[in-house]
Every structure is written in structure tokens, then in C-alpha cells.
Write an enzyme that holds these catalytic residues in place. Structure first.
Site, PDB file in Angstrom:
ATOM      1  N   ALA A  66       0.864  -1.175   0.000  1.00 19.72           N
ATOM      2  CA  ALA A  66       0.000   0.000   0.000  1.00 19.72           C
ATOM      3  C   ALA A  66       0.904   1.231   0.000  1.00 19.72           C
ATOM      4  O   ALA A  66       2.049   1.166   0.461  1.00 19.72           O
ATOM      5  CB  ALA A  66      -0.866  -0.004   1.244  1.00 19.72           C
ATOM      6  N   GLY A 111       0.499  -5.120   0.899  1.00 17.43           N
ATOM      7  CA  GLY A 111      -0.683  -5.248   0.041  1.00 17.43           C
ATOM      8  C   GLY A 111      -0.364  -5.877  -1.310  1.00 17.43           C
ATOM      9  O   GLY A 111      -1.239  -6.472  -1.941  1.00 17.43           O
ATOM     10  N   GLU A 114      -0.410  -9.469  -0.701  1.00 14.65           N
ATOM     11  CA  GLU A 114      -1.809  -9.831  -0.451  1.00 14.65           C
ATOM     12  C   GLU A 114      -2.602  -9.956  -1.756  1.00 14.65           C
ATOM     13  O   GLU A 114      -3.453 -10.831  -1.892  1.00 14.65           O
ATOM     14  CB  GLU A 114      -2.444  -8.807   0.504  1.00 14.65           C
ATOM     15  CG  GLU A 114      -1.842  -8.952   1.904  1.00 14.65           C
ATOM     16  CD  GLU A 114      -2.298  -7.892   2.878  1.00 14.65           C
ATOM     17  OE1 GLU A 114      -2.210  -6.696   2.534  1.00 14.65           O
ATOM     18  OE2 GLU A 114      -2.746  -8.262   3.974  1.00 14.65           O
ATOM     19  N   GLU A 134       4.322  -5.246   7.329  1.00 13.63           N
ATOM     20  CA  GLU A 134       3.485  -4.237   7.992  1.00 13.63           C
ATOM     21  C   GLU A 134       3.869  -3.994   9.443  1.00 13.63           C
ATOM     22  O   GLU A 134       3.801  -2.874   9.938  1.00 13.63           O
ATOM     23  CB  GLU A 134       1.999  -4.641   7.916  1.00 13.63           C
ATOM     24  CG  GLU A 134       1.379  -4.473   6.543  1.00 13.63           C
ATOM     25  CD  GLU A 134       1.517  -5.686   5.636  1.00 13.63           C
ATOM     26  OE1 GLU A 134       2.410  -6.528   5.875  1.00 13.63           O
ATOM     27  OE2 GLU A 134       0.729  -5.792   4.684  1.00 13.63           O
TER      28      GLU A 134
HETATM   29  N1  CO8 Z   1       4.573   3.287  -0.520  1.00 20.38           N
HETATM   30  C1  CO8 Z   1       4.984   4.441  -1.038  1.00 20.38           C
HETATM   31  N2  CO8 Z   1       6.136   4.593  -1.696  1.00 20.38           N
HETATM   32  C2  CO8 Z   1       6.918   3.508  -1.819  1.00 20.38           C
HETATM   33  C3  CO8 Z   1       6.558   2.261  -1.291  1.00 20.38           C
HETATM   34  C4  CO8 Z   1       5.320   2.168  -0.618  1.00 20.38           C
HETATM   35  N3  CO8 Z   1       4.868   1.001  -0.130  1.00 20.38           N
HETATM   36  N4  CO8 Z   1       7.545   1.386  -1.570  1.00 20.38           N
HETATM   37  C5  CO8 Z   1       8.490   2.054  -2.237  1.00 20.38           C
HETATM   38  N5  CO8 Z   1       8.119   3.333  -2.395  1.00 20.38           N
HETATM   39  C6  CO8 Z   1       8.857   4.403  -3.071  1.00 20.38           C
HETATM   40  C7  CO8 Z   1       9.991   4.906  -2.211  1.00 20.38           C
HETATM   41  O1  CO8 Z   1       9.516   5.859  -1.267  1.00 20.38           O
HETATM   42  C8  CO8 Z   1      10.896   5.520  -3.257  1.00 20.38           C
HETATM   43  O2  CO8 Z   1      10.357   6.764  -3.633  1.00 20.38           O
HETATM   44  P1  CO8 Z   1      11.355   8.016  -3.915  1.00 20.38           P
HETATM   45  O3  CO8 Z   1      12.209   7.575  -5.079  1.00 20.38           O
HETATM   46  O4  CO8 Z   1      10.413   9.124  -4.261  1.00 20.38           O
HETATM   47  O5  CO8 Z   1      12.141   8.219  -2.678  1.00 20.38           O
HETATM   48  C9  CO8 Z   1      10.721   4.565  -4.447  1.00 20.38           C
HETATM   49  O6  CO8 Z   1       9.500   3.867  -4.227  1.00 20.38           O
HETATM   50  C10 CO8 Z   1      11.835   3.559  -4.571  1.00 20.38           C
HETATM   51  O7  CO8 Z   1      11.947   2.904  -3.337  1.00 20.38           O
HETATM   52  P2  CO8 Z   1      13.287   2.843  -2.484  1.00 20.38           P
HETATM   53  O8  CO8 Z   1      14.172   4.010  -2.792  1.00 20.38           O
HETATM   54  O9  CO8 Z   1      12.923   2.625  -1.062  1.00 20.38           O
HETATM   55  O10 CO8 Z   1      13.969   1.535  -3.112  1.00 20.38           O
HETATM   56  P3  CO8 Z   1      14.950   0.524  -2.378  1.00 20.38           P
HETATM   57  O11 CO8 Z   1      15.468  -0.367  -3.449  1.00 20.38           O
HETATM   58  O12 CO8 Z   1      15.932   1.224  -1.535  1.00 20.38           O
HETATM   59  O13 CO8 Z   1      13.998  -0.332  -1.411  1.00 20.38           O
HETATM   60  C11 CO8 Z   1      12.022  -1.549  -0.806  1.00 20.38           C
HETATM   61  C12 CO8 Z   1      12.977  -1.107  -1.936  1.00 20.38           C
HETATM   62  C13 CO8 Z   1      12.769  -2.493   0.161  1.00 20.38           C
HETATM   63  C14 CO8 Z   1      10.862  -2.280  -1.430  1.00 20.38           C
HETATM   64  C15 CO8 Z   1      11.552  -0.295  -0.017  1.00 20.38           C
HETATM   65  O14 CO8 Z   1      11.063   0.646  -0.950  1.00 20.38           O
HETATM   66  C16 CO8 Z   1      10.460  -0.574   0.978  1.00 20.38           C
HETATM   67  O15 CO8 Z   1      10.730  -1.091   2.039  1.00 20.38           O
HETATM   68  N6  CO8 Z   1       9.195  -0.187   0.650  1.00 20.38           N
HETATM   69  C17 CO8 Z   1       8.093  -0.288   1.538  1.00 20.38           C
HETATM   70  C18 CO8 Z   1       7.617  -1.711   1.643  1.00 20.38           C
HETATM   71  C19 CO8 Z   1       6.501  -1.836   2.646  1.00 20.38           C
HETATM   72  O16 CO8 Z   1       6.655  -1.586   3.827  1.00 20.38           O
HETATM   73  N7  CO8 Z   1       5.329  -2.287   2.148  1.00 20.38           N
HETATM   74  C20 CO8 Z   1       4.190  -2.513   2.971  1.00 20.38           C
HETATM   75  C21 CO8 Z   1       3.331  -1.288   3.030  1.00 20.38           C
HETATM   76  S1  CO8 Z   1       2.029  -1.466   4.193  1.00 20.38           S
HETATM   77  C22 CO8 Z   1       0.871  -2.360   3.355  1.00 20.38           C
HETATM   78  O17 CO8 Z   1       1.017  -2.751   2.221  1.00 20.38           O
HETATM   79  C23 CO8 Z   1      -0.362  -2.627   4.139  1.00 20.38           C
HETATM   80  C24 CO8 Z   1      -1.464  -3.266   3.294  1.00 20.38           C
HETATM   81  C25 CO8 Z   1      -2.725  -3.166   4.095  1.00 20.38           C
HETATM   82  C26 CO8 Z   1      -3.975  -3.542   3.317  1.00 20.38           C
HETATM   83  C27 CO8 Z   1      -4.283  -2.725   2.181  1.00 20.38           C
HETATM   84  C28 CO8 Z   1      -4.675  -1.300   2.545  1.00 20.38           C
HETATM   85  C29 CO8 Z   1      -4.497  -0.379   1.380  1.00 20.38           C
END
Ligand code: CO8
Length: 260
Positions: A66, A111, A114, A134
Site C-alpha cells: 500500500a 498489500g 496480499e 506491515e
Molecule cells: N509506498 C509508497 N512509496 C513507496 C513504497 C510504498 N509502499 N515502496 C516504495 N516506495 C517508493 C519509495 O519511497 C521511493 O520513492 P522516492 O524515489 O520518491 O524516494 C521509491 O518507491 C523507490 O523505493 P526505495 O528508494 O525505497 O527503493 P529501495 O530499493 O531502496 O527499497 C524496498 C525497496 C525495500 C521495497 C523499499 O522501498 C520498501 O521497504 N518499501 C516499503 C515496503 C513496505 O513496507 N510495504 C508494505 C506497506 S504497508 C501495506 O502494504 C499494508 C497493506 C494493508 C492492506 C491494504 C490497505 C491499502
């Protein structure tokens, strides 16, 4: 004009849905969720489409979860709205009367995983990472993750993955039964196309009945599920494709299923 964040392309009997927000690793914001639901419902209802493939644009992510930007300042009521939005999508993937294949081309987190768990089959690139992180954000999976991961991979795996929040490799996901096959990244599209072609060549009514029986098997008690399976089995005998399947086998030729 609304940004196009999700595309649904039809080629022959194969529908491919692609989530296109590569700069944000295809994170699911409200607009993506709305467009995704629309795409799933459209391909689901289109009789010319016999199999749906779901993937993310680029070579880094399927869906990295998400959109965390939408979590800042969000209230419990907002969270309910977010979760309800994703539930509509996962419900639609499960209700689609045809196979849905998640082509996991990179990160499938939160998500994103999921969504993949609500698909019938998952295949992955060897570089993919799958996880439910999460808990690291002070929340827990809200898109069916605790339930589906438990049912697909068992309680022990679900607890390990959700409580540590650590993603696992595609190979580990394969060993745990979470993905059906793992491919070199450059081979993934070819493997996905071959799987899609083979599914699209099958009898669509039987596939729809099969999916329905498998869905019931996950949720219902054994006797109800067995009765549902028998009913679905019998219903196939009302189709021309059932006759074609048997006749083609006996004539030692490939069946041609018309969907009738
Ligand atoms: N949301 C928003 N932006 C994101 C997300 C995300 N989930 N994941 C990555 N991005 C963005 C980063 O902020 C970054 O943006 P910017 O270039 O503007 O800074 C860009 O994507 C590239 O990401 P990274 O620079 O972080 O890339 P890395 O290679 O360093 O890392 C990762 C990759 C490990 C995937 C890292 O981006 C990460 O940890 N992302 C978040 C993953 C996460 O925690 N996902 C779970 C989110 S919570 C969720 O899904 C709950 C679901 C609940 C049910 C549904 C309700 C809607």
C-alpha cells in the site's frame, strides 16, 4: 485527465493487467486500487478472456505494498476505507470465473503480496522478494494477509513472515509452496506466456467450476466442499467441451475447447 496507473490488455484469450507506478515500485494508492478493481472486473466479465495475468511494470517490483504516503495522518476510519478498497480487489480476483496468475517480477510486499495471495497461481522471478512487513510500520496486514498466508503456507510460516516482517527470496517462497515456479528474470515473461497459453486452451466452463470448487474447499467444511465438487463435476457434463475432451482423448488428438 486521470493518470493511467493500471492497464488491461487483451491478446487473444489472455488478459494482462499491469500496475504502472514504477517510480513508487507500483505502490497501491487509492487511484491504483480503483483502476485495478475496474480492470479486474472488466476482464473477469469478458468471455473472450480465458485467463488473467497480473503483474507490475518494470523489473524492480510487482507491488511494494500500500502507498505509505496515505498512512500519514490517517485515522482508524481511513484505514477501514483503505482496507475495504483492497478487499474489493481481492474479492474480485477470487470471484473471477477464470484462472488469475500473479507474475511476481520483483518486490511483492504488504498489500502487493496480499494481491498475489488472492490469485490462483503465483510465478516469480528469482530476484523477487515476498513479504508482509506491515509490523515494521506499527500495523499488521489488512488485505487478507494473515488469513490467506496461513491457509496457503500454514500458520508457522505466516507467523514467521508477519511477526518478523522480513521478506523471503523467491526460492524460499517456492520451497514453502507460496509460488508455483521460479524463473530467471529474463525468462519470466516467456514462462508467464506459456502458462497463460496452456490455461487459455482449457475448457473455460470446467475451469470456472474448478476454481469455484477450489475456493469452496478453502473455506467450507469437508462434506459441503465434497458436495459442491460433485455438483460442479456433474455440471460440466452439460457442455459440448466435455464431449470434446473425451472424444479428442479417444481419437488421440488435441481437444479444441470452444467454450460451449
Ligand atoms: N509506498 C509508497 N512509496 C513507496 C513504497 C510504498 N509502499 N515502496 C516504495 N516506495 C517508493 C519509495 O519511497 C521511493 O520513492 P522516492 O524515489 O520518491 O524516494 C521509491 O518507491 C523507490 O523505493 P526505495 O528508494 O525505497 O527503493 P529501495 O530499493 O531502496 O527499497 C524496498 C525497496 C525495500 C521495497 C523499499 O522501498 C520498501 O521497504 N518499501 C516499503 C515496503 C513496505 O513496507 N510495504 C508494505 C506497506 S504497508 C501495506 O502494504 C499494508 C497493506 C494493508 C492492506 C491494504 C490497505 C491499502
Amino acid at each position: 485527465m486521470t493518470d493511467i496507473l493500471v492497464t488491461a490488455e487483451i491478446s487473444g484469450a489472455i488478459g494482462t493487467i499491469t500496475i504502472r507506478r514504477p517510480k513508487a515500485l507500483n505502490a497501491l494508492n487509492a487511484a491504483v486500487a480503483t483502476q485495478l478493481l475496474d480492470a479486474v472486473l472488466r476482464l473477469s466479465a469478458d468471455k473472450s478472456v480465458r485467463v488473467i495475468m497480473l503483474t507490475g511494470e518494470g523489473d524492480r517490483a510487482f507491488v511494494a505494498g500500500a502507498d505509505i504516503n496515505e498512512f500519514v495522518g490517517a485515522s482508524p476510519a481511513d484505514a477501514l476505507t483503505l482496507a475495504a478498497r483492497i478487499k474489493k480487489v481481492t474479492d474480485a480476483l477470487i470471484a473471477a470465473p477464470k484462472p488469475v496468475v500473479a507474475v511476481v517480477n520483483g518486490y511483492a510486499l504488504g498489500g502487493g503480496l496480499e494481491l498475489a495471495l488472492a490469485c490462483d497461481i503465483r510465478i516469480a522471478a528469482s530476484t523477487a522478494r515476498l513479504g508482509l512487513p506491515e509490523i515494521k510500520l506499527g500495523i499488521l496486514p489488512g488485505g487478507g494477509g494473515t488469513v490467506r498466508l496461513t491457509k496457503i503456507a500454514g500458520s508457522s510460516v505466516a507467523r514467521m513472515m508477519t511477526m518478523t516482517g522480513e521478506p523471503i527470496t523467491a526460492e524460499r517462497a517456492y520451497a514453502l509452496g507460496l509460488v508455483a515456479s521460479v524463473h530467471a528474470p529474463e525468462e519470466l515473461a516467456k514462462a508467464a506466456a506459456a502458462l497463460a497459453e496452456s490455461l487459455a486452451a482449457l475448457a473455460p466452463f470446467a475451469l470456472a467450476q474448478l476454481k469455484s470448487s477450489l475456493n469452496i474447499a478453502v473455506d467450507a467444511d469437508t462434506e459441503s466442499a465434497l458436495q459442491a465438487e460433485i455438483k460442479a463435476f456433474a455440471l460440466c457434463y452439460s457442455t459440448a467441451d466435455q464431449q470434446e475432451g473425451a472424444k479428442a482423448f479417444l481419437a488421440k488428438r488435441k481437444p479444441i475447447f470452444t467454450g460451449n
